[in-house]
Enzyme design. Structure first.
Site, mmCIF file in Angstrom:
data_model
loop_
_atom_site.group_PDB
_atom_site.id
_atom_site.type_symbol
_atom_site.label_atom_id
_atom_site.label_comp_id
_atom_site.label_asym_id
_atom_site.label_seq_id
_atom_site.Cartn_x
_atom_site.Cartn_y
_atom_site.Cartn_z
ATOM 1 N N GLU A 93 -21.320 -43.942 1.167
ATOM 2 C CA GLU A 93 -21.607 -43.755 -0.246
ATOM 3 C C GLU A 93 -21.910 -42.289 -0.558
ATOM 4 O OE1 GLU A 93 -22.695 -47.924 0.965
ATOM 5 O OE2 GLU A 93 -22.949 -45.903 1.778
ATOM 6 N N TRP A 117 6.407 -54.786 34.026
ATOM 7 C CA TRP A 117 5.702 -54.994 32.775
ATOM 8 C C TRP A 117 6.344 -56.158 32.055
ATOM 9 C CZ3 TRP A 117 1.391 -52.423 31.402
ATOM 10 C CH2 TRP A 117 1.092 -51.237 32.087
ATOM 11 N N ARG A 170 -8.283 -52.309 22.766
ATOM 12 C CA ARG A 170 -9.362 -51.843 23.632
ATOM 13 C C ARG A 170 -10.246 -50.844 22.896
ATOM 14 N NH1 ARG A 170 -5.823 -50.589 29.079
ATOM 15 N NH2 ARG A 170 -5.300 -52.768 29.599
ATOM 16 N N GLU A 183 -9.214 -59.597 28.951
ATOM 17 C CA GLU A 183 -7.871 -59.327 29.472
ATOM 18 C C GLU A 183 -7.731 -59.922 30.873
ATOM 19 O OE1 GLU A 183 -5.708 -55.688 28.753
ATOM 20 O OE2 GLU A 183 -7.484 -54.827 27.815
ATOM 21 N N GLY A 210 -7.001 -63.269 33.773
ATOM 22 C CA GLY A 210 -5.962 -64.208 34.150
ATOM 23 C C GLY A 210 -6.255 -65.609 33.646
ATOM 24 N N GLY A 211 -5.389 -66.546 34.013
ATOM 25 C CA GLY A 211 -5.466 -67.897 33.476
ATOM 26 C C GLY A 211 -6.732 -68.651 33.810
ATOM 27 N N ALA A 253 -9.271 -69.848 30.898
ATOM 28 C CA ALA A 253 -9.580 -71.264 30.676
ATOM 29 C C ALA A 253 -11.080 -71.499 30.655
ATOM 30 C CB ALA A 253 -8.922 -72.115 31.753
#
Length: 517
Positions: A83, A210, A224, A328, A330-331, A335
């Site tokens: 402001e 990749w 990030r 970031e 893994g599975g 989960a």
């Protein structure tokens, strides 16, 4: 893609009927556009102001001229308030003007510099995108401004019309981490992964570089840079040896966090270099004491948990003042994080590749669901894709896309696009004919949302039919198949009705257009 947001009581969303074809509707559209601009400004400071909100301020007139006098945003904690910056930029034009802020001003230390700046500058009206989410600050600035004789309007409370919905959403999104933190007592968590078209995040061998493109990797670096911390699992450290830095030549550097129950981690890793960016390793109590000492000798902080799980880790990060977390991992860890209910948003990068493999890992491991009715449904889903050349398999298409983006005007871009389409029809995306109307509508909505004077001009045509016969453009002017309907006019009517919140008006006007053609 986002998992449904569930705000606690202090966060309220308002919807109400709209009174159409009035002067107030035009003013509300201008108010909404300026608030969106304030939110856009505030977004420039993402993560630099944590744990405080992102603030933006615009000082302008509410006349049809749409004149902006001054702008500002809080670019770092402890810096000059948005402001104050806007007031200094506007100077003498502040007197009698309106100030637009995406969030109610507030300061944990009782510093009312932002509010005082507006009052002393002679601002006559303040439009606020949303109230402050912290209960001890909520409403204080509004009360002070009103006591000093300023008119204060809050979107969704004092201003209610269909044209403000996008502005309200922009205000919530830009400070979503703070809203989640204040409402749910946890940091705002985003799960990111890249996968092939058949749902694999790596080959059966574990090789994963990749999957996605250079452009998507740039988006990851941006994510990030907008996060307070980035979390990975031990498997990611062992296989990928990541740095987890934004890599954009400066800006915010998020804390890197490794979750590992057993500390079965390499002694040498990029994450153990903490000269520029800190690393925290979260582990189970008592795990590999000797390795903990090794990490400590390198400057890596080790935090032990009785039982290592995502819920306890995010609670710990909440206590440390973190607002936003990027996962970031893994599975398996993904989960676990989803099952723990700590994931609020998902960024999925899907590459047009197929790798197959019975044992190739997927982005999310076992969740224990046995029926499709148990599947998690995402809301507020959005897809990013550009114009007719985006997605083309021709490697030269990217250079043409960039050339069109760099055009000096929409007209120049259109001329370039048509020329390239004639000369290189193989570069045009296969579904262009079926999606180009939708693409055009999105472009129009963006333009008429950004520029208040255009928005005002469009709303001033309420009740008028914009569909006319035109020979100048086979598609946007004269219409497909020569039926004489102006597609651009029809899209403008649809947009006008959306801004006014009256779909019935649009359909009535389209019908009238058909009768008149």
């Amino acid at each position: 893609m986002a998992i449904p947001m569930r705000f606690a009581t202090p966060i309220k969303c308002y919807t109400s009927p709209t009174i159409f074809n009035s002067t107030n509707d035009h003013h509300h559209a201008l108010d909404a556009s300026y608030i969106q601009r304030a939110a856009e400004l505030s977004d420039k400071s993402a993560c630099f102001t944590a744990p405080h909100p992102n603030f933006g301020c615009v000082i302008a007139t509410t006349t049809t001229s749409g004149k902006v006098f001054g702008e500002g945003y809080l670019y770092a904690e402890g810096a000059k308030p948005a402001e104050v910056q806007a007031v200094e930029a506007a100077g003498e034009y502040c007197r009698g003007a309106t100030a637009y802020v995406n969030m109610e001003p507030g300061d944990c230390h009782g510093d009312y510099t932002a509010v005082s700046a507006l009052i002393k500058a002679g601002i006559s009206r303040v439009v606020i995108g949303m109230r402050h989410p912290l209960q001890h600050l909520r409403g204080k600035a509004i009360h002070t401004l009103k006591n000093e004789g300023l008119q204060v309007d809050v979107l969704g409370e004092d201003i209610r019309s269909g044209s403000i919905e996008d502005a309200l959403k922009a205000c919530r999104v830009v400070n979503a981490p703070l809203l989640y933190r204040s409402a749910s007592q946890v940091p705002f968590s985003v799960l990111k992964y890249a996968m092939t078209l058949d749902g694999k995040i790596a080959a059966s061998s574990g090789h994963a570089s990749w999957i996605s493109s250079k452009k998507s990797r740039s988006r990851v670096f941006e994510l990030r840079g907008r996060s307070d911390a980035v979390i990975v699992g031990g498997n990611t450290v062992r296989k990928d040896n990541p740095r987890l830095t934004p890599r954009h030549g400066g800006g915010h550097l998020p804390t890197r966090i490794v979750m590992s129950q057993t500390l079965d981690l390499p002694e040498v890793a990029n994450l153990w270099d903490v000269r520029e960016v800190p690393t925290i390793v979260a582990t189970q109590r008592g795990a590999r004491r000797s390795f903990q000492k090794l990490l400590a000798s390198k400057g890596v902080e080790v935090v032990e948990f009785d039982i290592l799980n995502p819920k306890d880790v995010v609670n710990y990060l909440f206590d440390r003042g973190y607002l936003s977390i990027l996962w970031e991992c893994g599975g398996t860890l993904s989960a676990s994080a989803i099952s723990s209910g700590v994931i609020h948003k998902v960024h999925a990068f899907v590459a047009p590749k197929i790798i197959g493999g019975k044992n190739a890992p997927s982005p999310v491991g076992e969740l224990g669901m046995v029926e499709m009715t148990q599947a998690l449904e995402l809301n507020d889903v959005s897809y990013e894709q550009a114009h007719k050349f985006v997605g083309s398999s021709n490697p030269d298409a990217r250079s043409y896309v960039e050339a069109i983006h760099s055009a000096k005007s929409p007209e120049e871009a259109a001329i370039m696009g048509r020329k390239l389409q004639r000369e290189h029809p193989d570069m045009v995306r296969g579904d262009w004919e079926s999606v180009k109307t939708e693409v055009m509508y999105k472009a129009l909505k963006c333009k008429f949302s950004i520029y208040p004077h255009l928005n005002s001009m469009l709303l001033s045509t309420a009740g008028c039919v914009l569909v006319e016969a035109s020979p100048h453009d086979l598609f946007w002017g004269g219409g497909r198949d020569g039926e004489g309907l102006n597609y651009l006019g029809r899209l403008l009517m649809k947009l006008r009705s959306e801004f006014l919140g009256d779909d019935d008006t649009y359909y009535a006007e389209v019908s009238a257009g058909y009768r008149e053609s």
